[in-house]
Scaffold this motif. Structure first.
Motif, PDB file in Angstrom:
ATOM      1  N   PHE A   8       0.877  -1.174   0.000  1.00  0.00           N
ATOM      2  CA  PHE A   8       0.000   0.000   0.000  1.00  0.00           C
ATOM      3  C   PHE A   8       0.909   1.218   0.000  1.00  0.00           C
ATOM      4  N   THR A   9       0.929   1.959  -1.105  1.00  0.00           N
ATOM      5  CA  THR A   9       1.818   3.101  -1.255  1.00  0.00           C
ATOM      6  C   THR A   9       1.009   4.350  -1.575  1.00  0.00           C
ATOM      7  N   VAL A  10       1.289   5.423  -0.847  1.00  0.00           N
ATOM      8  CA  VAL A  10       0.645   6.715  -1.088  1.00  0.00           C
ATOM      9  C   VAL A  10       1.674   7.635  -1.722  1.00  0.00           C
ATOM     10  N   ASP A  11       1.328   8.195  -2.886  1.00  0.00           N
ATOM     11  CA  ASP A  11       2.197   9.144  -3.579  1.00  0.00           C
ATOM     12  C   ASP A  11       1.461  10.479  -3.646  1.00  0.00           C
ATOM     13  N   LYS A  12       1.745  11.346  -2.679  1.00  0.00           N
ATOM     14  CA  LYS A  12       1.032  12.635  -2.619  1.00  0.00           C
ATOM     15  C   LYS A  12       1.311  13.500  -3.835  1.00  0.00           C
ATOM     16  N   GLU A  13       2.529  13.428  -4.355  1.00  0.00           N
ATOM     17  CA  GLU A  13       2.886  14.267  -5.499  1.00  0.00           C
ATOM     18  C   GLU A  13       1.973  13.992  -6.701  1.00  0.00           C
ATOM     19  N   SER A  14       1.655  12.715  -6.920  1.00  0.00           N
ATOM     20  CA  SER A  14       0.788  12.369  -8.055  1.00  0.00           C
ATOM     21  C   SER A  14      -0.680  12.191  -7.642  1.00  0.00           C
ATOM     22  N   LYS A  15      -0.980  12.423  -6.350  1.00  0.00           N
ATOM     23  CA  LYS A  15      -2.346  12.274  -5.806  1.00  0.00           C
ATOM     24  C   LYS A  15      -2.882  10.853  -6.032  1.00  0.00           C
ATOM     25  N   THR A  16      -1.975   9.862  -5.915  1.00  0.00           N
ATOM     26  CA  THR A  16      -2.327   8.490  -6.270  1.00  0.00           C
ATOM     27  C   THR A  16      -1.963   7.522  -5.144  1.00  0.00           C
ATOM     28  N   ASN A 126      -3.964  -5.483  -8.667  1.00  0.00           N
ATOM     29  CA  ASN A 126      -3.287  -4.187  -8.565  1.00  0.00           C
ATOM     30  C   ASN A 126      -4.343  -3.104  -8.687  1.00  0.00           C
ATOM     31  N   ILE A 127      -4.358  -2.210  -7.717  1.00  0.00           N
ATOM     32  CA  ILE A 127      -5.354  -1.142  -7.678  1.00  0.00           C
ATOM     33  C   ILE A 127      -4.619   0.192  -7.671  1.00  0.00           C
ATOM     34  N   THR A 128      -4.981   1.047  -8.612  1.00  0.00           N
ATOM     35  CA  THR A 128      -4.440   2.393  -8.658  1.00  0.00           C
ATOM     36  C   THR A 128      -5.613   3.350  -8.443  1.00  0.00           C
ATOM     37  N   ILE A 129      -5.460   4.241  -7.470  1.00  0.00           N
ATOM     38  CA  ILE A 129      -6.528   5.188  -7.144  1.00  0.00           C
ATOM     39  C   ILE A 129      -5.973   6.601  -7.327  1.00  0.00           C
ATOM     40  N   TYR A 130      -6.442   7.266  -8.381  1.00  0.00           N
ATOM     41  CA  TYR A 130      -6.032   8.641  -8.650  1.00  0.00           C
ATOM     42  C   TYR A 130      -7.112   9.562  -8.108  1.00  0.00           C
ATOM     43  N   ASN A 131      -6.731  10.488  -7.252  1.00  0.00           N
ATOM     44  CA  ASN A 131      -7.670  11.430  -6.648  1.00  0.00           C
ATOM     45  C   ASN A 131      -7.708  12.731  -7.432  1.00  0.00           C
ATOM     46  N   ASP A 132      -8.907  13.278  -7.610  1.00  0.00           N
ATOM     47  CA  ASP A 132      -9.054  14.529  -8.352  1.00  0.00           C
ATOM     48  C   ASP A 132      -8.430  15.712  -7.624  1.00  0.00           C
ATOM     49  N   SER A 133      -8.228  15.579  -6.304  1.00  0.00           N
ATOM     50  CA  SER A 133      -7.571  16.655  -5.569  1.00  0.00           C
ATOM     51  C   SER A 133      -6.713  16.063  -4.454  1.00  0.00           C
ATOM     52  N   LEU A 134      -5.629  16.763  -4.145  1.00  0.00           N
ATOM     53  CA  LEU A 134      -4.760  16.347  -3.052  1.00  0.00           C
ATOM     54  C   LEU A 134      -5.526  16.427  -1.729  1.00  0.00           C
ATOM     55  N   GLU A 135      -6.370  17.435  -1.599  1.00  0.00           N
ATOM     56  CA  GLU A 135      -7.151  17.593  -0.369  1.00  0.00           C
ATOM     57  C   GLU A 135      -8.038  16.381  -0.130  1.00  0.00           C
ATOM     58  N   ARG A 136      -8.679  15.863  -1.183  1.00  0.00           N
ATOM     59  CA  ARG A 136      -9.535  14.689  -1.029  1.00  0.00           C
ATOM     60  C   ARG A 136      -8.704  13.490  -0.575  1.00  0.00           C
ATOM     61  N   GLU A 138      -5.797  13.465   0.984  1.00  0.00           N
ATOM     62  CA  GLU A 138      -5.343  13.659   2.363  1.00  0.00           C
ATOM     63  C   GLU A 138      -6.473  13.422   3.358  1.00  0.00           C
ATOM     64  N   ARG A 139      -7.684  13.851   3.019  1.00  0.00           N
ATOM     65  CA  ARG A 139      -8.844  13.626   3.897  1.00  0.00           C
ATOM     66  C   ARG A 139      -9.125  12.132   4.032  1.00  0.00           C
ATOM     67  N   MET A 140      -9.040  11.392   2.924  1.00  0.00           N
ATOM     68  CA  MET A 140      -9.273   9.945   2.964  1.00  0.00           C
ATOM     69  C   MET A 140      -8.223   9.261   3.854  1.00  0.00           C
ATOM     70  N   ILE A 141      -6.968   9.667   3.715  1.00  0.00           N
ATOM     71  CA  ILE A 141      -5.903   9.077   4.525  1.00  0.00           C
ATOM     72  C   ILE A 141      -6.140   9.396   6.011  1.00  0.00           C
ATOM     73  N   GLU A 142      -6.511  10.649   6.305  1.00  0.00           N
ATOM     74  CA  GLU A 142      -6.794  11.044   7.690  1.00  0.00           C
ATOM     75  C   GLU A 142      -7.972  10.271   8.272  1.00  0.00           C
ATOM     76  N   MET A 143      -8.942   9.916   7.425  1.00  0.00           N
ATOM     77  CA  MET A 143     -10.121   9.162   7.883  1.00  0.00           C
ATOM     78  C   MET A 143      -9.799   7.683   8.107  1.00  0.00           C
ATOM     79  N   GLY A 144      -8.565   7.275   7.828  1.00  0.00           N
ATOM     80  CA  GLY A 144      -8.176   5.899   8.066  1.00  0.00           C
ATOM     81  C   GLY A 144      -8.356   4.990   6.864  1.00  0.00           C
ATOM     82  N   PHE A 145      -8.246   5.555   5.649  1.00  0.00           N
ATOM     83  CA  PHE A 145      -8.460   4.747   4.449  1.00  0.00           C
ATOM     84  C   PHE A 145      -7.517   3.546   4.392  1.00  0.00           C
ATOM     85  N   LYS A 146      -6.235   3.755   4.696  1.00  0.00           N
ATOM     86  CA  LYS A 146      -5.286   2.638   4.607  1.00  0.00           C
ATOM     87  C   LYS A 146      -5.702   1.510   5.545  1.00  0.00           C
TER      88      LYS A 146
END
Length: 169
Positions: A8-16, A126-136, A138-146
């Protein structure tokens, strides 16, 4: 094989978010678990939460609309998956967004891409999740998505361990 891949890898730069998960199950069974409503509702939520599909049409241009509920059946929130691409048994994509009970979307959303492959009875998703915004994202990660999605995939692993392909959901 004693240990199955889980990354499980979070890449904030690419919002993915990139997720790779192996299951000791044949590809057709894993594919069905991700694409059939009656199976999805058995695992697409971290316990004690439950996914309850209101409607689902797994086809390009189709939609899954479902509620996340608690154990008592109280609706905690709605989500929508709009299927944008399907290549049977190998790949599907959907646009995901939160919604209200009337299917009004709460944007921005995210774009999910699922790729399936099998080798020696082990299926890799393999699942790639591209977010339309960095804020979204970050909010998902803060909500405990991982933690939540890890628990959700572990529910699928338990379900697959107890199933064979000829068992109906």
């Amino acid at each position: 094989m004693n240990s199955l891949l889980f990354d499980f890898t979070v890449d904030k730069e690419s919002k993915t978010v990139f997720i790779a998960r192996e299951f000791k199950a044949k590809l057709p069974l894993v594919w069905d678990a991700f694409t059939k409503q009656e199976i999805l509702d058995k695992w697409w939520a971290p316990k004690p939460f439950i996914s309850k599909t209101k409607s689902m049409e797994f086809k390009e241009g189709g939609r899954r609309f479902y509620a996340m509920t608690n154990a008592e059946g109280e609706v905690l929130g709605w989500q929508m998956h709009d299927y944008t691409s399907i290549s049977p048994k190998t790949n599907f994509k959907f646009f995901n967004a939160f919604a209200d009970k009337d299917e009004n979307l709460q944007l921005p959303g995210s774009h999910w891409d699922f790729t399936f492959s099998e080798q020696d009875g082990v299926t890799t998703v393999n699942i790639t999740i591209y977010n339309d915004s960095l804020e979204r994202m970050e909010r998902m990660i803060e909500m405990g998505f991982k933690e939540g999605f890890t628990a959700t995939l572990n529910e699928l692993d338990k379900l697959l361990t107890n199933q064979t392909h000829d068992v109906t959901p």
